[in-house]
Design an enzyme around this catalytic site. Structure first.
Site, mmCIF file in Angstrom:
data_model
loop_
_atom_site.group_PDB
_atom_site.id
_atom_site.type_symbol
_atom_site.label_atom_id
_atom_site.label_comp_id
_atom_site.label_asym_id
_atom_site.label_seq_id
_atom_site.Cartn_x
_atom_site.Cartn_y
_atom_site.Cartn_z
ATOM 1 N N PRO A 169 0.862 -1.372 -0.190
ATOM 2 C CA PRO A 169 0.116 0.024 0.089
ATOM 3 C C PRO A 169 0.816 1.425 -0.163
ATOM 4 C CG PRO A 169 -0.733 -1.597 1.776
ATOM 5 C CD PRO A 169 0.728 -2.001 1.314
ATOM 6 N N GLU A 170 0.626 1.965 -1.141
ATOM 7 C CA GLU A 170 1.288 3.266 -1.307
ATOM 8 C C GLU A 170 0.368 4.362 -1.544
ATOM 9 O OE1 GLU A 170 5.017 3.268 -3.605
ATOM 10 O OE2 GLU A 170 5.352 1.124 -3.175
ATOM 11 N N LYS B 27 0.514 7.860 3.055
ATOM 12 C CA LYS B 27 -0.127 6.737 3.280
ATOM 13 C C LYS B 27 -0.818 6.520 4.389
ATOM 14 C CE LYS B 27 4.410 5.276 1.109
ATOM 15 N NZ LYS B 27 5.813 4.666 1.684
ATOM 16 N N ARG C 61 16.283 -3.173 1.004
ATOM 17 C CA ARG C 61 15.077 -3.490 0.104
ATOM 18 C C ARG C 61 15.783 -3.558 -1.126
ATOM 19 N NH1 ARG C 61 11.249 0.376 2.829
ATOM 20 N NH2 ARG C 61 12.743 -0.498 4.362
#
Length: 305
Positions: A2-3, A61, A294
Site C-alpha cells: 500500500p502506497e 499513506k 530492500r
DNA sequence: GGAATAACCTGGATGC
DNA sequence: TGCATCCAGGTTATTC
C-alpha cells in the site's frame, strides 16, 4: 504494497460507507494492531463505541476518519479526535456484511450502523502486522491548509503532522521540495522514500518514477539540477495518477480495495520487479540491486549515474 | 543535526 | 516430506 494510490483507493471505497455511520461495536483480536494507539485494547474499544464517523481523509499513506465529539478529549476540545489507520505492508480495510466470514489475519473488527446503508462492519486485516489503528487527537496543520485528500478541515492527527504533503495534494509546495533536495546529500531514492520530505511514495513508485525520469537511484539529491527535480516530480505525479486510475498495484493478496478486489497497475510496471527483464525503453537488462535493506530496480543504460 | 542502519513481522518460495 | 533460510518493505529507534 500500500502506497499512495492503494491507500487512496481504499479511502475512496471507505468514504461513502463510513461517513455518518455510528460505531456500534469494536473487537480487538490482536493488540499488535494498536501499536500506534496510546492505550490498550479495551481503551480502544470503549473510546470508539458510540462515536459517529464524520468522513475519511488521507495524507501520504496515512488514512484517518474524524470522529464526532464524545471521546477522552471531550466535547470541549475544539479539534477533536480521529481514528487513524496505517496499512503498513499488508494491511487491509475491508467492508463486509455483518454475517460474513472473518478470514485469516483479522486483527480488529469495527461494527457500523449507517443511516442509509444499514448494518455493516469494517475489518482490519493484516498478515505481517506492520499496519495499525489508533485514536489520535487532531491538531491544526502547520500551513493552515486542508490536511489532505478528503479533508476540508485544516486539522490533522498529531501522529501524521510530521508527514509531508504528498505530490498530488493541491497544497504541495514544489519550490520547497527543490530547496530541500538541494541541501540533501543522500541518494535521491532514499530521499523519495523519506515521508517527511515527500509522502506517499514507496519502493515501487520510487523505482518507476526514477526510471521514467532517467535518474539513477543512487544519484545524490543535491547533485540534481532544478530541471531534473521538476522532471522527476512530474514523473512521480504521472506514475501515481496512472496507478490510481488502474486501482493500485497488486502483486499478491497483500493489497486489495475495500471490496477485496486487486488493482491492475502491476501490468504497467517498467522497472520494479523486472530484474533481468529487458528495459521497455532501450532493451537492456533491468538491474536489481540491494539498497536500504530492500530491492532497487533500474536500467543501468538509461539511468546513468 | 544529518545520515545510515537495524529491528519489527509473517508466510510464501526456495534449497537441501 | 520436512526443515532451514531467504525475501518482501514502511516506519521508527538507535547508532555513527
Amino acid at each position: 504494497m500500500p502506497e499512495l494510490p492503494e491507500v487512496e483507493v481504499v479511502r475512496l471505497g471507505l468514504s461513502p460507507a463510513v461517513t455518518d455511520a455510528v460505531i456500534s461495536g469494536v473487537e480487538v483480536f490482536d493488540s499488535r494492531a494498536l501499536t500506534r494507539h496510546d492505550g490498550d485494547a479495551s481503551d480502544f474499544e470503549v473510546r470508539l463505541g458510540g462515536r459517529r464517523i464524520v468522513g475519511a481523509a488521507r495524507r501520504g499513506k496515512f488514512l484517518w476518519m474524524p470522529l464526532s465529539p464524545g471521546g477522552a478529549a471531550g466535547a470541549g476540545d475544539p479539534a477533536g479526535e480521529a481514528l487513524v489507520a496505517h496499512l503498513g505492508m499488508s494491511g487491509q480495510l475491508l467492508l463486509r456484511a455483518p454475517g460474513a466470514e472473518d478470514g485469516r489475519h483479522l486483527r480488529v473488527r469495527v461494527g457500523l450502523e449507517h443511516p442509509e446503508h444499514g448494518e455493516m462492519r469494517v475489518d482490519f486485516v493484516d498478515q505481517r502486522t506492520f499496519g495499525s489503528l489508533a485514536i489520535d487527537a487532531l491538531v491544526p496543520t502547520a500551513d493552515g491548509a486542508p490536511a489532505g485528500w478528503g479533508s476540508g478541515e485544516a486539522l490533522v492527527p498529531s501522529q501524521v503532522a510530521h508527514i509531508a504533503r504528498d505530490p498530488l495534494d493541491a497544497a504541495f509546495d514544489d519550490r520547497r521540495l527543490v530547496n530541500v533536495l538541494a541541501r540533501k546529500n543522500s541518494a535521491i531514492k532514499r530521499v523519495l522514500l523519506d515521508q517527511t520530505v515527500i509522502s506517499g511514495v514507496g519502493n515501487i513508485y520510487a523505482d518507476e518514477a526514477l526510471w521514467a525520469a532517467r535518474i539513477h537511484p543512487e544519484t545524490a539529491a543535491s547533485a540534481l539540477p532544478t530541471r531534473s527535480v521538476n522532471r522527476l516530480l512530474a514523473e512521480v505525479r504521472a506514475v501515481l495518477n496512472k496507478a490510481l486510475v488502474e486501482g493500485g498495484t497488486s502483486f499478491d493478496a497483500q493489497y486489495v480495495n475495500v471490496n477485496g478486489e486487486a488493482g491492475y497497475f502491476a501490468h504497467s510496471l517498467n522497472a520494479y520487479g523486472r530484474g533481468g527483464a529487458p528495459c521497455p525503453r532501450c532493451g537492456g537488462p533491468i538491474k536489481r540491486d540491494s539498497f536500504m535493506n530492500r530491492s532497487s530496480h533500474f536500467c543501468p543504460r538509461c539511468q546513468r549515474r
